[in-house]
Design a protein around this motif. Structure first.
Motif, PDB file in Angstrom:
ATOM      1  N   UNK A   1       0.823  -1.218   0.000  1.00  0.00           N
ATOM      2  CA  UNK A   1       0.000   0.000   0.000  1.00  0.00           C
ATOM      3  C   UNK A   1       0.862   1.276   0.000  1.00  0.00           C
ATOM      4  N   UNK A   2       1.815   1.337   0.924  1.00  0.00           N
ATOM      5  CA  UNK A   2       2.607   2.571   1.066  1.00  0.00           C
ATOM      6  C   UNK A   2       3.495   2.824  -0.163  1.00  0.00           C
ATOM      7  N   UNK A   3       4.260   1.807  -0.673  1.00  0.00           N
ATOM      8  CA  UNK A   3       5.040   2.086  -1.894  1.00  0.00           C
ATOM      9  C   UNK A   3       4.160   2.512  -3.070  1.00  0.00           C
ATOM     10  N   UNK A   4       2.986   1.881  -3.232  1.00  0.00           N
ATOM     11  CA  UNK A   4       2.095   2.262  -4.339  1.00  0.00           C
ATOM     12  C   UNK A   4       1.638   3.709  -4.175  1.00  0.00           C
ATOM     13  N   UNK A   5       1.333   4.097  -2.927  1.00  0.00           N
ATOM     14  CA  UNK A   5       0.892   5.474  -2.667  1.00  0.00           C
ATOM     15  C   UNK A   5       2.029   6.465  -2.941  1.00  0.00           C
ATOM     16  N   UNK A   6       3.243   6.123  -2.501  1.00  0.00           N
ATOM     17  CA  UNK A   6       4.397   6.997  -2.787  1.00  0.00           C
ATOM     18  C   UNK A   6       4.598   7.135  -4.289  1.00  0.00           C
ATOM     19  N   UNK A   7       4.531   6.000  -4.978  1.00  0.00           N
ATOM     20  CA  UNK A   7       4.761   6.024  -6.428  1.00  0.00           C
ATOM     21  C   UNK A   7       3.688   6.813  -7.169  1.00  0.00           C
ATOM     22  N   UNK A   8       2.458   6.767  -6.650  1.00  0.00           N
ATOM     23  CA  UNK A   8       1.381   7.515  -7.309  1.00  0.00           C
ATOM     24  C   UNK A   8       1.714   9.009  -7.304  1.00  0.00           C
TER      25      UNK A   8
ATOM     26  N   UNK B   1      -6.398  10.066  -8.724  1.00  0.00           N
ATOM     27  CA  UNK B   1      -6.756   8.993  -9.659  1.00  0.00           C
ATOM     28  C   UNK B   1      -7.618   9.544 -10.804  1.00  0.00           C
ATOM     29  N   UNK B   2      -8.594  10.385 -10.453  1.00  0.00           N
ATOM     30  CA  UNK B   2      -9.462  10.985 -11.480  1.00  0.00           C
ATOM     31  C   UNK B   2      -8.651  11.891 -12.415  1.00  0.00           C
ATOM     32  N   UNK B   3      -7.651  12.587 -11.849  1.00  0.00           N
ATOM     33  CA  UNK B   3      -6.817  13.471 -12.682  1.00  0.00           C
ATOM     34  C   UNK B   3      -6.014  12.653 -13.695  1.00  0.00           C
ATOM     35  N   UNK B   4      -5.490  11.515 -13.241  1.00  0.00           N
ATOM     36  CA  UNK B   4      -4.764  10.635 -14.170  1.00  0.00           C
ATOM     37  C   UNK B   4      -5.691  10.198 -15.308  1.00  0.00           C
TER      38      UNK B   4
END
Lengths: 55, 256
Positions: free
Chosen positions: B65-72, B141-144
């Motif tokens: 969860x945390x790496x995915x959030x950082x990467x986002x 997410x919506x902006x992407x």
């Protein structure tokens, strides 16, 4: 539901999304490569490629 | 006529797409191999370290969860730098970079949202709550998705690049909002425990697998990003070739 369910579901979901992403990049590359090969076969090339052929 | 050299001697040499493609062909297997090794080590650590005394086994969700959030957020930052490259320096690969990064960023944000929801249910008792952190990540997410749709909707790549770059830079305001939302507002989401001015407050037992997984996710991002950029360069070449072929076909005596 047990904690193991939430942990497993998280890793499966992360793997699934990453797998779709990797598959998309790979299939996209294959499709572009094939398209370029078809154009080349039809004699449509970049100017730099054409000038490279000249003696 | 002598062939132009494809050697990369300085950073600006990468502005040439042909040189960039040559570089990608060399580096991508190493990047992919390193990513796999890092994931193997990260996953090993993720499942061999002990569970948390309060959260139990669910603490292992943190390692994705945390790496995915950082990467986002990192992916959007890369897009913002690329947008600057498009608008300020008119770098030929800047728009390619931003366009290629958007679907990758959307996927990492989706992983962060799904795994966050799966972590929230056993810990908070709810799948979702409209608090500042969750809402701002949902907006990201919506902006992407909006940026992907915008790029697909416009036929003229130069015009699409400029409009996208402006929109990316305007949307960058959301990144500090995501980061500081847990401090500025009263949220159900916990405050930062790793990237803090006074150092991480997380136990090393959990910190190490988290850091290794974060590096693995970062390498995954860069591997996919350079490969997606390669695809985008090829797509643009094909479009140019088709356009030239169509023009040549329209002129009698000028075959392709």
């Amino acid at each position: 539901m047990s904690h193991a369910f939430y942990v497993t579901a998280s890793y499966v979901a992360a793997f699934a999304v990453v797998a779709v992403l990797v598959l998309w990049v790979w299939l996209d590359h294959r499709a572009r490569h094939r398209e370029l090969a078809q154009l080349e076969a039809a004699g449509i090339r970049r100017r730099s490629a054409r000038s490279g052929e000249k003696p | 006529m002598s062939e132009p050299s494809l050697a990369i001697r300085k950073f600006s040499d990468l502005a040439n797409p042909t040189r960039f493609l040559a570089l990608v062909a060399i580096v991508w297997p190493y990047l992919a191999g390193l990513t796999l090794c890092l994931f193997a080590a990260g996953l090993y650590l993720s499942f061999t370290t002990t569970g948390d005394y309060q959260q139990g086994e669910t603490v292992r969700i943190m390692y994705v969860h945390v790496p995915a959030a950082w990467l986002s957020m990192m992916c959007y930052t890369v897009m913002a730098l690329s947008a600057l490259g498009t608008l300020v320096w008119r770098h030929p690969l800047a728009d390619v970079s931003a366009k290629a990064a958007a679907p990758i960023g959307a996927c990492f944000t989706l992983v962060a949202l799904i795994t966050g929801s799966l972590w929230g249910k056993p810990m908070w008792g709810t799948w979702w709550v409209w608090d500042a952190r969750l809402t701002s990540v949902f907006v990201l997410f919506l902006m992407y998705l909006g940026l992907i749709a915008l790029n697909r909707a416009m036929d003229d790549p130069t015009r699409a690049a400029k409009v996208s770059a402006v929109l990316i830079l305007v949307g960058f305001v959301n990144i500090p909002i995501i980061k500081f939302s847990v401090e500025w507002w009263n949220t159900l989401h916990q405050p930062a425990s790793v990237v803090r001015l006074d150092g991480p407050t997380i136990d090393p037992e959990f910190l190490w697998p988290l850091l290794v997984m974060a590096v693995a996710f970062t390498f995954l991002f860069f591997t996919l990003h350079v490969l997606a950029m390669r695809n985008e360069i090829l797509r643009r070449r094909i479009a140019v070739l088709r356009r030239h072929a169509a023009r040549s076909a329209g002129r009698p005596g000028d075959a392709a």
